[in-house]
Design a protein around this motif. Structure first.
Motif, PDB file in Angstrom:
ATOM      1  N   LEU A  13      55.671   8.709  42.976  1.00 22.88           N
ATOM      2  CA  LEU A  13      56.304   7.384  43.079  1.00 22.88           C
ATOM      3  C   LEU A  13      56.315   6.841  44.512  1.00 22.88           C
ATOM      4  CD1 LEU A  13      59.379   7.813  40.684  1.00 22.88           C
ATOM      5  CD2 LEU A  13      57.126   6.864  40.186  1.00 22.88           C
ATOM      6  N   LEU A  14      55.670   7.558  45.428  1.00 26.54           N
ATOM      7  CA  LEU A  14      55.667   7.097  46.829  1.00 26.54           C
ATOM      8  C   LEU A  14      55.132   5.674  46.915  1.00 26.54           C
ATOM      9  CD1 LEU A  14      54.460  10.160  48.928  1.00 26.54           C
ATOM     10  CD2 LEU A  14      56.758   9.188  48.809  1.00 26.54           C
ATOM     11  N   GLY A  15      55.715   4.923  47.830  1.00 23.62           N
ATOM     12  CA  GLY A  15      55.346   3.508  47.939  1.00 23.62           C
ATOM     13  C   GLY A  15      56.429   2.640  47.307  1.00 23.62           C
ATOM     14  N   LYS A  16      56.945   3.147  46.154  1.00 19.81           N
ATOM     15  CA  LYS A  16      58.022   2.410  45.457  1.00 19.81           C
ATOM     16  C   LYS A  16      59.346   3.127  45.647  1.00 19.81           C
ATOM     17  CE  LYS A  16      55.439   0.311  41.658  1.00 19.81           C
ATOM     18  NZ  LYS A  16      54.235   1.124  41.383  1.00 19.81           N
ATOM     19  N   ARG A  17      59.271   4.436  45.873  1.00 20.65           N
ATOM     20  CA  ARG A  17      60.463   5.269  45.904  1.00 20.65           C
ATOM     21  C   ARG A  17      61.131   5.233  47.284  1.00 20.65           C
ATOM     22  NH1 ARG A  17      60.271  11.798  46.559  1.00 20.65           N
ATOM     23  NH2 ARG A  17      62.501  12.143  46.283  1.00 20.65           N
ATOM     24  N   GLU A  18      62.375   4.757  47.341  1.00 13.36           N
ATOM     25  CA  GLU A  18      63.166   4.747  48.576  1.00 13.36           C
ATOM     26  C   GLU A  18      62.288   4.538  49.821  1.00 13.36           C
ATOM     27  OE1 GLU A  18      66.691   7.656  48.251  1.00 13.36           O
ATOM     28  OE2 GLU A  18      65.080   8.663  47.153  1.00 13.36           O
ATOM     29  N   PRO A  19      61.642   3.371  49.950  1.00 13.60           N
ATOM     30  CA  PRO A  19      60.703   3.167  51.060  1.00 13.60           C
ATOM     31  C   PRO A  19      61.355   3.255  52.436  1.00 13.60           C
ATOM     32  CG  PRO A  19      60.999   1.141  49.794  1.00 13.60           C
ATOM     33  CD  PRO A  19      61.683   2.224  49.034  1.00 13.60           C
ATOM     34  N   ASP A  20      62.673   3.009  52.498  1.00 14.40           N
ATOM     35  CA  ASP A  20      63.365   3.140  53.791  1.00 14.40           C
ATOM     36  C   ASP A  20      63.342   4.587  54.270  1.00 14.40           C
ATOM     37  OD1 ASP A  20      64.831   3.166  51.328  1.00 14.40           O
ATOM     38  OD2 ASP A  20      66.683   3.509  52.475  1.00 14.40           O
ATOM     39  N   ILE A  21      63.254   5.550  53.331  1.00 11.04           N
ATOM     40  CA  ILE A  21      63.215   6.976  53.705  1.00 11.04           C
ATOM     41  C   ILE A  21      61.779   7.483  53.754  1.00 11.04           C
ATOM     42  CG2 ILE A  21      63.882   9.336  53.016  1.00 11.04           C
ATOM     43  CD1 ILE A  21      66.343   8.094  51.652  1.00 11.04           C
ATOM     44  N   TYR A  22      60.998   7.120  52.727  1.00 11.22           N
ATOM     45  CA  TYR A  22      59.678   7.744  52.577  1.00 11.22           C
ATOM     46  C   TYR A  22      58.516   6.843  52.996  1.00 11.22           C
ATOM     47  CZ  TYR A  22      62.418  11.181  50.045  1.00 11.22           C
ATOM     48  OH  TYR A  22      63.351  12.127  49.716  1.00 11.22           O
ATOM     49  N   GLY A  23      58.817   5.597  53.392  1.00 16.05           N
ATOM     50  CA  GLY A  23      57.754   4.702  53.838  1.00 16.05           C
ATOM     51  C   GLY A  23      57.087   3.976  52.680  1.00 16.05           C
ATOM     52  N   SER A  24      56.093   3.180  53.027  1.00 16.81           N
ATOM     53  CA  SER A  24      55.478   2.309  52.020  1.00 16.81           C
ATOM     54  C   SER A  24      54.120   2.822  51.545  1.00 16.81           C
ATOM     55  CB  SER A  24      55.340   0.891  52.582  1.00 16.81           C
ATOM     56  OG  SER A  24      54.601   0.967  53.780  1.00 16.81           O
TER      57      SER A  24
END
Ligand code: DQA
Length: 148
Positions: A13-24
């Motif tokens: 889900l990276l990109g959509k998942r908590e972008p403030d923590i994991y980035g875009s």
């Protein structure tokens, strides 16, 4: 040289998942960056993302056949999975643990890694660069071990 790259649960889900923590960046972006670096280093990658602990363990077991090391973001299993840690110990390949976020400055339950004591090292807090730094470090470790 062949390296197994494992992405644990929710990293699809990276990109959509908590972008403030994991980035875009998406997981696809990160995998493309890893593939690009692997061409520069001249090594082959086998990449798997799974939300299932058993599937990750099966991939670690299978890596014994044809891989020289494992680059791994075990995601939440980092903090809980004695089974993944035992699989790493069982295969005896060098493992580098990576995290996008700095797990040591987040919630207390993220401070402990089950995997770190059986890994060669841990790189965290640099976003997708954690993976790229980790791949370089693992590549150099394998090269040195092969030369010895
Ligand atoms: C993570 C950190 C873990 O604590 C979390 O459960 C993840 C991602 C990271 O890359 O920062 O899913 O491994």
């Amino acid at each position: 040289m062949k390296i197994l790259v494992l992405h644990g649960p929710n990293l699809n889900l990276l990109g959509k998942r908590e972008p403030d923590i994991y980035g875009s960046q998406t997981l696809g972006n990160i995998n493309s960056l890893l593939e690009e670096l692997s061409r520069e280093l001249v090594c082959e990658l086998s990449i798997l993302q799974s939300n299932s602990e058993g599937e990750l363990i099966d991939a670690i077991h299978a890596s014994r056949q044809d891989c020289h090391g494992i680059l791994m973001n075990p995601a939440a299993y980092t903090h809980t999975s004695i089974a993944i840690r035992d699989a790493v110990s069982a295969v005896g390949l060098p493992v580098v643990e990576v995290h996008l976020s700095n797990i040591h400055c987040r919630e207390a339950f993220r401070h402990e890694s089950m995997i770190a004591p059986v890994a060669v090292g841990q790189i965290c807090g640099f976003g997708s660069d954690s993976y790229l730094l980790g791949l370089r470090a693992l590549f150099n470790i394998i090269k040195k071990r092969n030369a010895a």
